[in-house]
Write a protein that holds these residues in place. Structure first.
Motif, PDB file in Angstrom:
ATOM      1  N   THR A   1     -81.265  21.903  32.464  1.00 12.45           N
ATOM      2  CA  THR A   1     -80.029  21.129  32.543  1.00 12.45           C
ATOM      3  C   THR A   1     -80.335  19.656  32.827  1.00 12.45           C
ATOM      4  O   THR A   1     -81.493  19.279  33.022  1.00 12.45           O
ATOM      5  N   SER A   2     -79.288  18.840  32.831  1.00 13.12           N
ATOM      6  CA  SER A   2     -79.479  17.413  33.111  1.00 13.12           C
ATOM      7  C   SER A   2     -78.535  16.984  34.219  1.00 13.12           C
ATOM      8  O   SER A   2     -77.561  17.674  34.517  1.00 13.12           O
ATOM      9  N   SER A   3     -78.834  15.848  34.821  1.00 15.47           N
ATOM     10  CA  SER A   3     -77.880  15.280  35.782  1.00 15.47           C
ATOM     11  C   SER A   3     -77.880  13.763  35.648  1.00 15.47           C
ATOM     12  O   SER A   3     -78.868  13.156  35.237  1.00 15.47           O
ATOM     13  N   CYS A   4     -76.734  13.193  35.967  1.00 12.24           N
ATOM     14  CA  CYS A   4     -76.557  11.753  35.763  1.00 12.24           C
ATOM     15  C   CYS A   4     -76.881  10.985  37.050  1.00 12.24           C
ATOM     16  O   CYS A   4     -76.945  11.566  38.128  1.00 12.24           O
ATOM     17  N   PRO A   5     -77.066   9.677  36.939  1.00 13.41           N
ATOM     18  CA  PRO A   5     -77.297   8.880  38.144  1.00 13.41           C
ATOM     19  C   PRO A   5     -76.072   8.930  39.065  1.00 13.41           C
ATOM     20  O   PRO A   5     -74.940   9.057  38.583  1.00 13.41           O
TER      21      PRO A   5
ATOM     22  N   LEU B   1     -68.913  13.288  28.125  1.00 18.37           N
ATOM     23  CA  LEU B   1     -69.974  14.294  28.175  1.00 18.37           C
ATOM     24  C   LEU B   1     -70.817  14.195  29.443  1.00 18.37           C
ATOM     25  O   LEU B   1     -71.697  15.006  29.659  1.00 18.37           O
ATOM     26  N   SER B   2     -70.558  13.176  30.259  1.00 17.91           N
ATOM     27  CA  SER B   2     -71.403  12.948  31.431  1.00 17.91           C
ATOM     28  C   SER B   2     -70.604  12.285  32.552  1.00 17.91           C
ATOM     29  O   SER B   2     -69.631  11.576  32.288  1.00 17.91           O
ATOM     30  N   GLY B   3     -71.063  12.493  33.772  1.00 16.68           N
ATOM     31  CA  GLY B   3     -70.443  11.848  34.927  1.00 16.68           C
ATOM     32  C   GLY B   3     -70.994  10.454  35.190  1.00 16.68           C
ATOM     33  O   GLY B   3     -70.588   9.790  36.152  1.00 16.68           O
TER      34      GLY B   3
HETATM   35  O1  X90 Z   1     -74.614  13.817  32.871  1.00 16.39           O
HETATM   36  C1  X90 Z   1     -75.474  14.423  32.226  1.00 16.39           C
HETATM   37  O2  X90 Z   1     -76.120  15.348  32.712  1.00 16.39           O
HETATM   38  C2  X90 Z   1     -75.748  13.994  30.800  1.00 16.39           C
HETATM   39  C3  X90 Z   1     -75.111  14.836  29.774  1.00 16.39           C
HETATM   40  C4  X90 Z   1     -75.256  14.337  28.352  1.00 16.39           C
HETATM   41  C5  X90 Z   1     -74.780  15.268  27.308  1.00 16.39           C
HETATM   42  C6  X90 Z   1     -74.812  14.838  25.891  1.00 16.39           C
HETATM   43  C7  X90 Z   1     -75.983  14.035  25.429  1.00 16.39           C
HETATM   44  C8  X90 Z   1     -76.095  13.855  23.932  1.00 16.39           C
HETATM   45  C9  X90 Z   1     -77.394  13.232  23.525  1.00 16.39           C
HETATM   46  C10 X90 Z   1     -77.071  14.105  21.127  1.00 16.39           C
HETATM   47  C11 X90 Z   1     -76.648  13.520  19.817  1.00 16.39           C
HETATM   48  C12 X90 Z   1     -75.705  12.363  19.856  1.00 16.39           C
HETATM   49  C13 X90 Z   1     -74.338  12.696  20.352  1.00 16.39           C
HETATM   50  C14 X90 Z   1     -73.375  11.558  20.575  1.00 16.39           C
HETATM   51  C15 X90 Z   1     -72.097  11.995  21.196  1.00 16.39           C
HETATM   52  C16 X90 Z   1     -71.207  10.949  21.710  1.00 16.39           C
HETATM   53  C17 X90 Z   1     -77.712  13.155  22.101  1.00 16.39           C
END
Ligand code: X90
Length: 277
Positions: free
Chosen positions: A58-62, A86-88
């Motif tokens: 998984t991922s997390s944002c700053p 898609l992110s916080g």
């Molecule tokens: O906060 C987090 O953990 C980050 C989550 C990010 C989720 C989506 C990342 C997409 C990255 C995929 C192809 C481009 C998509 C563009 C959509 C706006 C790359």
């Protein structure tokens, strides 16, 4: 430079010569390890570890604190984030901006929600640098970057949507199609900053033509292009070649996807930011 520019690491930009630029890293985690998306991250090693793990990744944002730290003690700051849908990261940047301006009356932070990521974020960053160099004020630059964002777009071509689906960023049904060998999903960032898969392409060649078609359908007429790729220089080069054949004046550049974009775009993936007319 009058302005400090801060972006989260989904921009794939870790240094920007001759500017006051800082990035705040996102993080990628599996059961065995955590990867900080900074300039020292070995993306190939990260991919290996992620491919080997049996558990979830998984991922997390700053967080708010990390954004505030990056604002430093600067009077005028621009913060550019990955899509708030898609992110916080954007919400954290906005809270950090509020806190920063409360603590330091007179200082200004403008948060730009890119509704996108990667190369499209870089285009916005470059625009801010351009405004700064032209001596524009903070307020003029806020307006200029807002106008410019109406003329930037993002397309992608992905071999796998597996990590996106597992982390709830795209529907499982759409991810299944991309899982089929030899199929590439070509799509765009929607107006509200979500992934919009558009075409299932059989073969790399077809996907390259489809990418340019989608670019043109969304208004591409030969503007700047930034091609981000996850270990796929060859296809990135073919896309650039096709663009230059059709638009000899186009300014096309490349970037390697960093940790966050590589995690979601996966090996072979392309993420392309561009200007429209
Ligand atoms: O906060 C987090 O953990 C980050 C989550 C990010 C989720 C989506 C990342 C997409 C990255 C995929 C192809 C481009 C998509 C563009 C959509 C706006 C790359």
């Amino acid at each position: 430079m009058a302005f400090r520019i801060v972006a989260d690491s989904s921009s794939n930009l870790y240094h920007l010569e001759g500017t006051d630029y800082k990035y705040v890293p996102l993080k990628i985690r599996c059961e065995e390890a955590e990867f900080v998306d900074d300039e020292n991250l070995d993306v190939a090693l990260m991919n290996e570890a992620l491919n080997a793990t049996k558990g979830p990744s998984t991922s997390s944002c700053p967080n708010v604190y990390e954004w505030m730290e990056a604002f430093g003690d600067k009077e005028e700051v621009f913060a550019i984030t990955i899509t708030s849908n898609l992110s916080g990261s954007c919400a954290a940047a906005k809270s950090a901006a509020d806190e920063y301006m409360t603590q330091h009356p007179g200082r200004k932070v403008h948060v730009v929600d890119s509704l996108s990521t990667g190369g499209e974020m870089c285009l916005l960053i470059h625009k801010i640098v351009e405004c700064d160099k032209a001596g524009m004020t903070f307020e003029e630059t806020v307006e200029a970057v807002g106008d410019y964002a109406k003329h930037t777009r993002l397309v992608f071509s992905l071999k796998s949507l597996s990590n996106l689906a597992k982390n709830g960023r795209v529907s499982g049904a759409k991810a299944k199609i991309a899982g089929v060998l030899g199929i590439r999903v070509v799509g765009k960032a929607s107006d509200v900053g979500t992934l919009e898969p558009l075409h299932n392409c059989r073969g790399e060649k077809k996907s390259i033509n489809t990418l340019l078609e989608v670019m043109e359908e969304t208004g591409y007429e030969g503007g700047k292009v930034i091609i981000g790729h996850c270990f796929n220089e060859e296809t990135a080069g073919s896309v650039a070649k096709l663009i230059r054949e059709n638009y000899p004046q186009a300014e096309v550049s490349f970037q390697k996807t960093g940790g966050l974009c590589s995690f979601y775009a996966e090996e072979g993936g392309l993420i392309i930011g561009y200007e429209i007319a």
